[in-house]
Design a protein around this motif. Structure first.
Motif: not given
Length: 334
Positions: A4-9, A84-90, A95-104
């Protein structure tokens, strides 16, 4: 395993380069930062990468196509999510909740690393760390005698640990992480108006989850121009035994001092290039001395004595200048 790669900044500290391209797609020694990041994670993993989920802003279709290609190059499918909004790391990770399964693996795309450990995929969680001289500038972890993480401390003013969290995390159970992130959002658990991953980690630890450190050899920042130029230098050093000069480049009456990356169809004439220079495809360098610098694609450098610089795409510069930080489509003669 998924990445999972957060890169919206917005990458404000990297302007002007991030006015036209997201920071994680800025090339370092010929490859985008985010590509190098996921490749290094794949190297330390015992398992194949099933999916890469990118969390982005409104970057446009061209950027999304680049991210798709990066995932496909390591044999993974890709997913795109939007913050769409910068609301923190968590919030970003959720935002990628649908992909948060198994080993991550969660990896924030403004850092690179080198490591010689192999990820213990059977651990509850592994947090990548690196020893630093000034822990007060970072979030750090404390360890017990069994090499387990006991505390997360944000920017400690008194010494508690010198193991800084570098922004890469492994979770054996992605659903557990998703549940903890959802709890923060549902209960509006915020710090300075933002949802923080460290709050979720603390909750997970208090419920008995075991966190272990994964200590890297080197942690390289790409937060501003000087740090990115230094990271380019370090990456070139790591790859100095590789072939970094493309066959289609033309080097006439010039010296290339390794390690340097010279891209496709680059022309170098009457110049001295290197060490620690990356030159993107289609760029022309003539009557110039350049060292410790990143030059992107389709630019023209002439009659320069240049070092410790970043030059964008489609830039035309002529004249005697020593250090520059120039974004795309700039043009000037001194």
């Amino acid at each position: 395993m998924k990445i999972i790669v957060p890169m919206a900044g917005m990458g404000k500290r990297m302007r002007p380069h991030t006015l036209t391209v997201p920071k994680p797609l800025i090339p370092i020694a010929g490859k985008p930062i985010v590509q190098r990041l996921v490749e290094e994670i794949a190297k330390v993993s015992n398992e194949s990468i099933e999916e890469i989920a990118f969390i982005i802003g409104d970057f446009g279709k061209e950027v999304e196509n680049q991210l798709c290609e990066i995932a496909e190059n390591i044999g993974a499918k890709y997913s795109i999510y939007y913050q769409n909004e910068a609301l923190g790391t968590a919030h970003a990770i959720h935002c990628a909740a649908e992909s948060l399964s198994g080993k991550v693996v969660v990896a924030f795309a403004d850092t690179l690393f080198k490591a010689d450990f192999v990820l213990d995929a059977e651990a509850d969680s592994v947090i990548w760390v690196q020893k630093v001289e000034d822990p007060s500038a970072f979030g750090v972890v404390k360890l017990d005698g069994d090499n387990r993480i006991t505390d997360f401390v944000e920017k400690p003013q008194e010494f508690v640990s010198d193991l800084a969290i570098i922004g890469i995390y492994y979770f054996k159970d992605g659903e557990n992480l998703r549940s903890e992130l959802q709890y923060l959002l549902d209960n509006k658990v915020v710090v300075n108006g933002e949802y923080q991953l460290t709050d979720a980690l603390e909750n997970m630890k208090n419920k008995g989850l075991v966190f272990k450190p994964g200590q890297v050899i080197e942690w390289m920042d790409c937060g501003n121009k000087d740090a990115t130029v230094h990271t380019n230098q370090r990456i070139l050093e790591y790859h100095k035994d590789d072939e970094l000069v493309c066959d289609s480049s033309s080097i006439e009456n010039s010296i290339v001092i390794p390690p340097c990356y010279i891209g496709e169809n680059v022309v170098i004439k009457n110049s001295i290039v290197g060490p620690h220079v990356s030159v993107g495809a289609g760029t022309v360098v003539s009557n110039t001395m350049v060292r410790n610098t990143i030059v992107q694609r389709n630019s023209n450098l002439e009659h320069l004595n240049l070092e410790n610089s970043m030059i964008g795409n489609h830039v035309d510069i002529q004249g005697d200048v020593a250090e520059l930080n120039v974004g795309d489509f700039a043009s000037f003669t001194k």
